[in-house]
Every structure is written in C-alpha cells, then in structure tokens.
Design a protein around this motif. Structure first.
Motif, PDB file in Angstrom:
ATOM      1  N   LEU A   1      42.618  43.546  46.032  1.00 40.25           N
ATOM      2  CA  LEU A   1      43.505  42.749  46.888  1.00 40.25           C
ATOM      3  C   LEU A   1      43.652  41.326  46.342  1.00 40.25           C
ATOM      4  O   LEU A   1      44.673  40.674  46.524  1.00 40.25           O
TER       5      LEU A   1
ATOM      6  N   MET B   1      44.888  35.603  47.220  1.00 40.77           N
ATOM      7  CA  MET B   1      44.160  35.954  48.437  1.00 40.77           C
ATOM      8  C   MET B   1      42.698  35.522  48.305  1.00 40.77           C
ATOM      9  O   MET B   1      42.044  35.762  47.300  1.00 40.77           O
TER      10      MET B   1
ATOM     11  N   SER C   1      51.208  44.891  44.545  1.00 36.79           N
ATOM     12  CA  SER C   1      50.622  44.301  43.342  1.00 36.79           C
ATOM     13  C   SER C   1      49.987  42.965  43.705  1.00 36.79           C
ATOM     14  O   SER C   1      50.498  42.239  44.556  1.00 36.79           O
ATOM     15  N   THR C   2      48.880  42.617  43.029  1.00 41.48           N
ATOM     16  CA  THR C   2      48.196  41.364  43.360  1.00 41.48           C
ATOM     17  C   THR C   2      47.810  40.623  42.084  1.00 41.48           C
ATOM     18  O   THR C   2      47.724  41.220  41.019  1.00 41.48           O
TER      19      THR C   2
ATOM     20  N   ASP D   1      52.668  33.542  47.522  1.00 37.40           N
ATOM     21  CA  ASP D   1      51.391  32.841  47.349  1.00 37.40           C
ATOM     22  C   ASP D   1      50.732  32.643  48.719  1.00 37.40           C
ATOM     23  O   ASP D   1      51.264  31.934  49.574  1.00 37.40           O
TER      24      ASP D   1
ATOM     25  N   ALA E   1      40.099  38.909  51.802  1.00 38.51           N
ATOM     26  CA  ALA E   1      40.140  40.253  51.220  1.00 38.51           C
ATOM     27  C   ALA E   1      39.086  41.148  51.868  1.00 38.51           C
ATOM     28  O   ALA E   1      39.371  42.284  52.262  1.00 38.51           O
TER      29      ALA E   1
ATOM     30  N   GLY F   1      50.216  35.710  38.457  1.00 38.30           N
ATOM     31  CA  GLY F   1      51.224  36.519  39.141  1.00 38.30           C
ATOM     32  C   GLY F   1      52.533  36.521  38.380  1.00 38.30           C
ATOM     33  O   GLY F   1      53.167  37.564  38.195  1.00 38.30           O
TER      34      GLY F   1
ATOM     35  N   VAL G   1      54.587  40.539  43.844  1.00 29.85           N
ATOM     36  CA  VAL G   1      53.175  40.292  43.572  1.00 29.85           C
ATOM     37  C   VAL G   1      52.645  39.305  44.621  1.00 29.85           C
ATOM     38  O   VAL G   1      53.245  38.255  44.847  1.00 29.85           O
ATOM     39  N   VAL G   2      51.559  39.674  45.271  1.00 26.83           N
ATOM     40  CA  VAL G   2      50.906  38.781  46.231  1.00 26.83           C
ATOM     41  C   VAL G   2      49.789  38.063  45.485  1.00 26.83           C
ATOM     42  O   VAL G   2      48.938  38.717  44.873  1.00 26.83           O
ATOM     43  N   VAL G   3      49.776  36.734  45.514  1.00 31.18           N
ATOM     44  CA  VAL G   3      48.782  36.010  44.726  1.00 31.18           C
ATOM     45  C   VAL G   3      47.889  35.112  45.580  1.00 31.18           C
ATOM     46  O   VAL G   3      48.304  34.602  46.621  1.00 31.18           O
TER      47      VAL G   3
ATOM     48  N   GLY H   1      43.544  40.620  43.179  1.00 32.29           N
ATOM     49  CA  GLY H   1      44.210  40.657  41.888  1.00 32.29           C
ATOM     50  C   GLY H   1      43.264  40.863  40.718  1.00 32.29           C
ATOM     51  O   GLY H   1      43.568  40.486  39.593  1.00 32.29           O
TER      52      GLY H   1
END
Lengths: 283, 140, 123
Positions: free
Chosen positions: A226, C83, C102-103, C49, C88, C110, C79-81, A228
C-alpha cells in the motif's frame, strides 16, 4: 485509653533494650543473607527501620496501613526494591522483617501475660509488614521484567540497509505476536526513512511460526505494498513451510525465496541493478 | 448496556447530524488519543474506527450523538467513544458484523472493520429503537 | 459543503495533493472531477498524493480504488503515493487491501512509475 496503653506496651517491648535488640536483629538478618549485603549498609538500613517502627508504634500505629507507618513503609519499599534489584529471593527479602520476631522471642520466656499479648500484637503488625515487603518486591521484579522485555525487543529487531533502496530485517528466535508487530512497524517506517522500494524479511533464524505471527507477516507485506514497496520473504524452513500449509494460511501473491542471497538478487533486479560476474576473477 | 465511564471521567457529547460532524469526531478522538499517549499506530486505528462508526450513525441511524472521553482501569488509560442513534436498529447483528455485508451501498467494512481496530467493542441494538456502539482503545 | 480539491496538470499527468482531512462530499467531488478531467485533458496518468493524510478510512479507500478503476476504463493509470506506515497498517486491519491500485513511496517515484511501460507499473 486502652489503645494508648497497648501502644506503650509494644514500644516497651521494642525500646526497653533498644540497642541490644537492633543489634541482634542485624546479626540475625546478616546470617541469612550471607555476605551479599555489606555489613555497614545492612546495619544502617535495619537501624533506620527500627527507629521508624518504634516511632510509629509510639504514635499509636495499629497496623501496616496506618498513617503513622508511612515512614516505615517508605524504608521497607526502598529495602525491598534494592533486594529485588540485587537478585535476592522473596524469602531472603521478607526475612529482614520476620527475623525481628525471632529476636523478640527471648522476651517471652519470663514475660507476663501482658508481654505475650504485646508480642502477639506486634507479631501481627510484623506479618503485615512482611507481606508488604513481598508485594513491593514482586512489583519491582515485574517492572524489571517488563523493562528487560522492552530492551530485548529493541535489541532483537535491527533493520539493515543492504543496498541503495533495499532494506532487510533478519529475524532471529521465537516470534510472538507483540514482537512481530514491533518489527513490522519498524520495517515500514524504515521504508519511508530510507526511501527503499524493496524490503526483505529473512526468517532463517526463526524455528517456528504460529497462525498469528504468519498473519502479521502477511499484513505487513500488504501494508508495504500500500505504501509502494515490495516485500520478499526469505529463509522459510521446511518446518515453517509445512506449518503454513497445514494452517491453511494464504500465501498467495507473496514472493518467497529460499535464501537471503536469492532474495537480494531479486530485489536488485527489481530496482534495475544488474550483477555481472567478470571472467578470469579467481574464486 | 453499561457505559464505559466511571466517576470522575468527563465525557463530552457531540452531535452527529451532518457530514462535517464526522470530521469533527475524528479531530476530537485524535486529541484524546494524543492525551492518552496512544502509539501512532493505535491513534490511527482508533480515529479510523471512530470515523467508520460516526459515518454509520449518520448514514444508517439518521444521525445521533457521540460521547467521547478518557477512561481508566486499575493499570491503564484509554480512549472510549459511544455512538448512539435512534434509527431503525440492526435486525441481524451477525450478518451486519460480516465483512462485505452492507445495507447502504458502502463497502460493508464499517462495523466488522472497526471491531478489528479497537480493543473493546460492544454493540447493542433494538430493531425500531436504535443502535449503540461502544469502543475503547487502551494505551500500551 | 462543496469544497473542491485542485487538480494540477503536468504534461499528460494529473496531480492531486490531498492536504487536509476530507469531508465525505469533498471525497465524492474529487472522484467526479478526476473522471471528468482524465477525459477533458486526455490524461495518461493520475497521481494522488496522500502523504499529508493522517487517516484513510473505508470511504476514502473506496474512492482511491474507484478512481483507479475509472482511470483504467479511460485508458489512464492511477498511482497513489505517500501513504504513511500507520495508515497502511490500519487499512490492512480494516480489511482494505486496495488490490487494483498502484502505489509508490513518494511523488517522484510515483511519476517515475507512470513513465515506465504499463506492464511493470501495474506491479
């Protein structure tokens, strides 16, 4: 005024041959503890306690919880804590109090009914103080154990950087739920701190896992994703592999490698690093 | 249904009537969690659970109240929150506590997920009268 | 009530930075705006973000998954960046693993992920 008389009796019992009694008390305790506590220190400890006890009784203290006993309790707390830290057993700690009863016994031989009554009452108070000592002792030991467990937790969970962008946690020893949780939080934080996209959890040194620990490992891998980053688990022993299958834990989608070396190779390839062996280099 | 509060605890009551109130509940719980020195992960879990439950109170209960405060027992302190509504209640509690089950178009993780995030979770519901959910997270 | 989060555009990439705790309606608005902007700007990628967010509950989690799914339908990648670890851990415990999302660790990684070919970025 009966109470007052009683108190005077108690004090009389203790204070009559004050120096003598205190000295025998110190000797009695010294014998039971051997040479592990310095004679001077023990003498000071017990004499202070003796003075405080006589003073408390003079003021009419009836039991260990009485207000007048606060000084006695403070001294006993310090004594019990010291004994616990120095590694004495609970009996060895409590004997410091109970020995005073033994020391007082000779006074009974030619004593009146009043003396016997006073002795019994003092005995009850001393029993209370003895229990108080053991309680404080146990409390201190519990605190010590908790503190040591925390230190161990810190010591046993290093997160190491293997390469630029690759970190690893080599886990050694038995994993319980609490320790696994701490390691995993540390690992995830290290991903952020080092900007690493690859993490390796090496469990070569772990003899066994249970369902909870396996679940924590899985959750960590999902949490890392999660954020990345990618996790590889390396060093799964045949026994642990059997446990995982027997427990029916879903390890789908989790990348595993036999050894830390294989896991590092994979992590490097994923971060775009090529390893080239040069021909002609002596091995 | 016993409230988690003891004498001396001082829970504050907040109303949950609008979507903005859910944001406020999150802030209130964060402040309490910090006051109790919950670890960062535990703070996050407690706030998230409160967010899910406050939204349930609003969406399924038609609004209600949240009482939140610090609680303590013999050896530890924690944050407690009680979510109360007088909505339709829950007819089948077991079903409502199942992952993925929803009656209102959500993900169905509100109740079951919130329970996993906290240390104590109590649900009391009477169909036609309302629902009360109590959660506590203890400081370690 | 109708707060809207600004959507920035860098080339063919849309960039959203969530800076504060969101009300549910704002979350829904963002989802809607992103779908519109992907089409209007023919965007190839979306970066969200969330490094400033202290919590992500199932409502925001669902929005992230939905935006990822919508962008796939519209031939773009999301893309999630950023976290946070605590977020998480909490999301996993809550039961949300955001399978199709996608992360990346941060904004830079990202953007790099979006520049790589689709096959490796979907990992």
């Amino acid at each position: 005024m009966a109470k007052q008389d009683n108190a005077v009796d108690l004090v009389g019992l203790l204070a009559a041959e004050k120096q003598d009694l205190a000295a025998s008390w110190v000797r009695e305790v010294q014998e039971s503890l051997g040479r592990r506590v310095g004679a001077a220190e023990l003498d000071r400890e017990l004499r202070e306690l003796y003075e405080a006890l006589v003073e408390a009784l003079r003021q009419g203290a009836q039991d260990v919880h009485a207000e007048q006993m606060s000084e006695v309790r403070a001294l006993l707390t310090e004594l019990s804590r010291n004994r616990a830290r120095q590694g004495f057993s609970p009996s060895e700690t409590a004997i410091s109090v109970f020995a005073l009863k033994t020391v007082l016994e000779p006074a009974l031989r030619d004593g009146s009914a009043d003396t016997v009554r006073a002795y019994l009452q003092l005995g009850r108070i001393l029993d209370g103080l003895g229990l108080f000592t053991i309680e404080t002792y146990t409390q201190t030991r519990d605190e010590l154990i908790t503190a040591q467990a925390e230190q161990l937790l810190e010591l046993s969970t290093p997160v190491v950087r293997l390469w630029d962008g690759v970190i690893a946690v080599p886990l050694v020893g038995t994993l319980d739920s609490a320790r696994t949780q701490v390691v995993m939080e540390k690992l995830l934080q290290a991903l952020v701190d080092t900007g690493s996209e690859q993490a390796i959890i090496d469990i070569t040194g772990v003899p066994a896992v249970d369902t909870q620990v396996a679940q924590h490992l899985l959750k960590t891998i999902v949490a890392a994703r999660l954020m990345g980053a990618e996790c590889t688990v390396s060093g799964i022993s045949p026994q642990i592999a059997q446990t995982i299958v027997a427990l029916g834990i879903e390890f789908d989608g989790i990348v595993t490698k036999a050894s830390l070396a294989d896991a590092l190779k994979l992590a490097l390839r994923r971060s775009g690093v090529d390893m080239v062996a040069h021909a002609g280099v002596q091995r | 249904m016993t409230a988690p509060w003891a004498a001396g605890d001082d829970p504050q009551v907040y109303s949950v009537a609008r979507s903005a109130d859910v944001v406020q509940i999150r802030q209130v719980i964060r402040a309490l969690a910090q006051q109790c020195r919950l670890s960062l992960v535990d703070q996050t879990k407690m706030i998230t659970a409160a967010s899910e439950l406050a939204r349930n109170t609003l969406t399924y209960g038609g609004g209600g109240t949240v009482s939140a405060g610090v609680v303590s027992d013999a050896s530890k302190r924690g944050v407690a929150a009680v979510f109360e509504d007088s909505g339709p209640g829950i007819a089948d509690v077991d079903q409502a506590m199942t992952d993925g089950w929803t009656s209102g178009g959500g993900l169905g993780l509100g109740l079951s997920g919130a329970r996993r995030l906290v240390d104590d979770f109590r649900l009391h519901t009477v169909p036609g009268e309302g629902t009360t959910v109590t959660i506590i997270k203890w400081a370690r | 009530m109708s707060d809207r989060i600004p959507i920035l555009r860098i080339g063919d990439i849309l960039l959203v930075s969530v800076q504060f705790d969101l009300e549910d309606q704002t979350v829904l608005n963002l989802q809607e705006d992103l779908a519109e902007q992907i089409v209007a700007k023919s965007a190839q990628g979306v970066v969200i973000d969330i490094s400033a967010l202290e919590i992500v509950d199932s409502f925001v989690g669902r929005m992230l998954a939905t935006v990822a799914a919508i962008s796939r339908v519209l031939d773009a990648r999301t893309v999630v960046v950023g976290m946070r670890p605590a977020v998480a851990i909490t999301l996993v415990e809550l039961g949300l693993s955001l399978g199709g999302v996608s992360t990346a660790l941060d904004l830079e990684k990202g953007l790099a992920k979006l520049r790589r070919p689709a096959s490796s970025a979907s990992q």
